[in-house]
Scaffold this active site. Structure first.
Site, short mmCIF file in Angstrom:
data_model
loop_
_atom_site.label_atom_id
_atom_site.label_comp_id
_atom_site.label_asym_id
_atom_site.label_seq_id
_atom_site.Cartn_x
_atom_site.Cartn_y
_atom_site.Cartn_z
N GLU B 60 1.32 -11.27 0.06
CA GLU B 60 2.24 -10.85 -1.01
C GLU B 60 3.67 -11.35 -0.82
OE1 GLU B 60 -0.16 -8.97 0.15
OE2 GLU B 60 -1.30 -8.30 -1.60
N HIS B 129 -4.28 3.32 -2.44
CA HIS B 129 -4.49 2.41 -3.57
C HIS B 129 -4.25 3.07 -4.93
CE1 HIS B 129 -6.12 -0.45 -0.78
NE2 HIS B 129 -6.59 -1.24 -1.72
#
Lengths: 323, 323
Positions: B60, B129
């Site tokens: 990322e 998540h």
């Protein structure tokens, strides 16, 4: 690309200018006129001067927070550099950046970045921009040995190979990440070996104190990249004569070590080369040193007389979008 | 007006912007061969090719960092972070690099980058998540944060974000891709930093955004059956935050409920309530109520997860409390 006498004199001038700006900045810092952090480039002048002297105008350069050297090499005036250190509106970043955040996009110099290692993926993106648009520029990304132990480094270097980006990873190994020696922080002392794990060709220049050797090594690396072969990793050995930043007591190294390295002062080496090879006379170099002295004095006067940014400008650069 | 899904609206916005401007490209995990983990970019690779639809490593920092670099040199990247929970590993780029570049170098650089991501809970993905950390990102000046609640706004805001000259974090909701709504024909943008009244009423003002809008609209139907007409203000952008419509409505209804999916502490509701009190304290006829997620890491068990998340009934109850 053979250098003429005037070219040598110009490179010598840049190195002396960096040295003098840094020495005077240390004084200004101690006098309380410069705030924040001040990381001096003294001892490493051959590296940035060598790099900038062999790049093409289309080659971008981006570096870490020890950025005054590159700033002066790309042609930012001593006035604009010192004014930035003093936080003035006339500074190269308008007093918003300070020591660690100097840039001049017109000169293809993209900063001055202060989060260790974070500018590596950004450099990969800049190289992607050139590749995307079919331009032949190389992005030269300079960073210290300390930056090679953080995740950003690995993500950026990996991506550069996956996408075959035109980027030169240039590690300035000055042997300490703040006060931690390379062998206490890095799994490998030969930092360039890290590139092996990403399939990127690499080498180490043992003598980064000699500008001629820096030029040769960087020139070869740039040729490699420009021929379309993808990224290259060059480690350049160097040494900072001063502490990590102002106020560093340097408990982590012996004075003898510093003295030993000072004998290989990059400016002294270049001086001996120029005079010894009869490229120019000592008097020519003396004249340069005197001119630099005047230039830095004038720059300090200019910076001190410059206005602070007005309070009414606080929000001026919040957003690039015009409402 | 056509009725399409949120997924289609977002996909159409990307597609149309890529057709309009060759400098727009997308990169992220699985955006290409896979077609996007939420199928938003299905078919893009075949049409636009590998240069403009770039699969990336699971990295990322590189995805956002390279997006910053590419945007600094003139491209208009859309960097996709698969879920906002993974944005934390790119946190430096989102909050400490992209929003700083323009201001820190005195306006020399800009970062016309869109970071697309999806957040939200309710899909039994466990604590790491399922988060809605929007407020964290909205804390940082220099970053624009938008989070649409309808397909029409999703399309218009994404187009506006891509054309914007500043970094925009575009937060979708992972459980909203299937919702349907009317979307205007043709090319249009929805301005960033402009709130909108999505439902008119006179009893209570509900201020919300994203998934909270869906909850609030459902609650409004139930309340309407009981003769209570709420007014719903959709913030759409969290930074810049447009308080105009919310204030105007609050001055009319004198009562407010703020609905968000994130945790209440230091959250969007806290900010909005404070601003309402600061600007219109005298208009309040009841304490402002917040409806938000219970303050725990979200559990996996479906019933327990739903118990922790804000529900339509919670909104209904809160409205009745302030009446």
């Amino acid at each position: 690309m053979a250098l003429k006498k005037k070219d040598h004199l110009e490179l010598y001038r840049q190195m002396v200018l960096i040295r003098r700006v840094e020495e005077r900045s240390a004084e200004l810092y101690q006098a309380g006129k410069i705030g924040g952090f001040l990381h001096l480039y003294i001892g490493q002048e051959a590296v940035s001067t060598g790099i900038v002297s062999v790049r093409q105008p289309q080659d971008r350069i981006i570096t870490a927070y020890r950025d005054h050297g590159v700033a002066l090499n790309v042609g930012i005036s001593a006035k604009a550099v010192i004014a930035e250190l003093l936080g003035k509106e006339t500074g190269v970043s308008k007093g918003r950046g300070g020591s660690m955040h100097m840039a001049d996009v017109e000169k293809n110099f993209w900063g001055g970045h202060a989060i260790v290692g974070a500018h590596l993926p950004i450099a990969a993106g800049m190289a992607l921009g050139d590749q995307y648009e079919g331009r032949d520029g190389v992005t030269i990304c300079m960073f210290g040995d300390g930056a090679t132990n953080i995740g950003f480094f690995h993500e950026g270097v990996n991506l550069s190979k996956v996408w075959n980006l035109p980027v030169l990873w240039l590690c300035e190994n000055n042997q300490y990440g703040m006060g931690t020696a390379v062998d206490r922080a890095s799994a490998v002392e030969q930092i360039h070996m890290k590139a092996e794990g990403y399939g990127i060709p690499h080498s180490r220049l043992e003598d980064g104190m000699d500008i001629m050797k820096v030029r040769e090594a960087v020139g070869a690396a740039l040729d490699h990249i420009r021929s379309g072969k993808g990224p290259y990793f060059l480690e350049v050995m160097t040494y900072r004569f001063q502490g990590h930043s102002m106020g560093d007591p340097q408990r982590y190294r012996e004075k003898d070590e510093v003295t030993k390295w000072e004998k290989s002062d990059p400016i002294g080496i270049y001086h001996r080369y120029i005079v010894g090879d009869k490229i120019a006379a000592k008097a020519d170099l003396d004249k340069i040193e005197e001119a630099v002295e005047v230039e830095v004095n004038e720059a300090i006067e200019f910076a001190e007389a410059s206005p602070d940014p007005g309070f009414d400008t606080l929000y001026d650069y919040m957003y690039a979008s015009k409402e | 007006m056509a009725i399409i899904t949120m997924r289609q609206a977002i996909s159409d916005a990307l597609w149309e912007e890529m057709e309009r401007d060759p400098k727009v490209f997308i990169m992220g995990q699985e955006v290409g061969v896979w077609g996007g983990t939420y199928a938003v970019t299905k078919g893009f690779l075949d049409h636009f090719g590998e240069k403009r639809v770039r699969d990336t490593p699971i990295a990322e920092s590189a995805i956002v960092g390279a997006g910053i670099g590419a945007s600094m040199v003139g491209l208009r990247p859309v960097s996709e972070i698969m879920t906002i929970n993974f944005a934390f590993v790119a946190m430096d780029y989102i909050v400490n690099e992209a929003p700083k570049m323009h201001t820190m170098f005195g306006g020399q650089m800009s970062v016309p980058l869109v970071i697309r991501t999806a957040g939200g809970g309710g899909r039994q993905l466990g604590a790491t998540h399922s988060q809605t950390p929007d407020a964290i990102f909205a804390h940082f000046p220099g970053l624009k944060v938008v989070s649409p609640g309808t397909p029409a706004d999703a399309k218009g805001l994404l187009k506006a974000a891509i054309r914007d000259n500043d970094p925009v974090l575009f937060i979708e909701h992972a459980a909203m891709y299937q919702i349907r709504g009317e979307v205007p024909e043709g090319d249009y943008t929805t301005p960033i930093g402009v709130s909108k009244v999505q439902r008119e009423g006179d009893a209570v003002t509900i201020v919300t955004y994203c998934k909270g809008l869906q909850l609030s609209m459902a609650a409004a139907e139930q309340l309407s059956a009981e003769g209570i007409e709420v007014e719903i203000v959709d913030l759409r952008s969290l930074r810049p935050l447009d308080m105009g419509p919310a204030l105007e409505s609050f001055k009319k209804t004198n009562r407010a409920v703020i609905v968000e999916e994130g945790w209440p502490s230091y959250g969007v509701g806290a900010e909005v309530a404070t601003r309402l009190y600061e600007a219109a304290f005298d208009y309040a006829d009841a304490p402002i109520k917040r409806v938000a997620q219970k303050e725990v890491p979200l559990p996996y068990n479906a019933a327990l997860e739903q118990f922790a998340l804000p529900q339509v009934d919670d909104v209904v109850a809160a409205v009745k409390e302030v009446l």
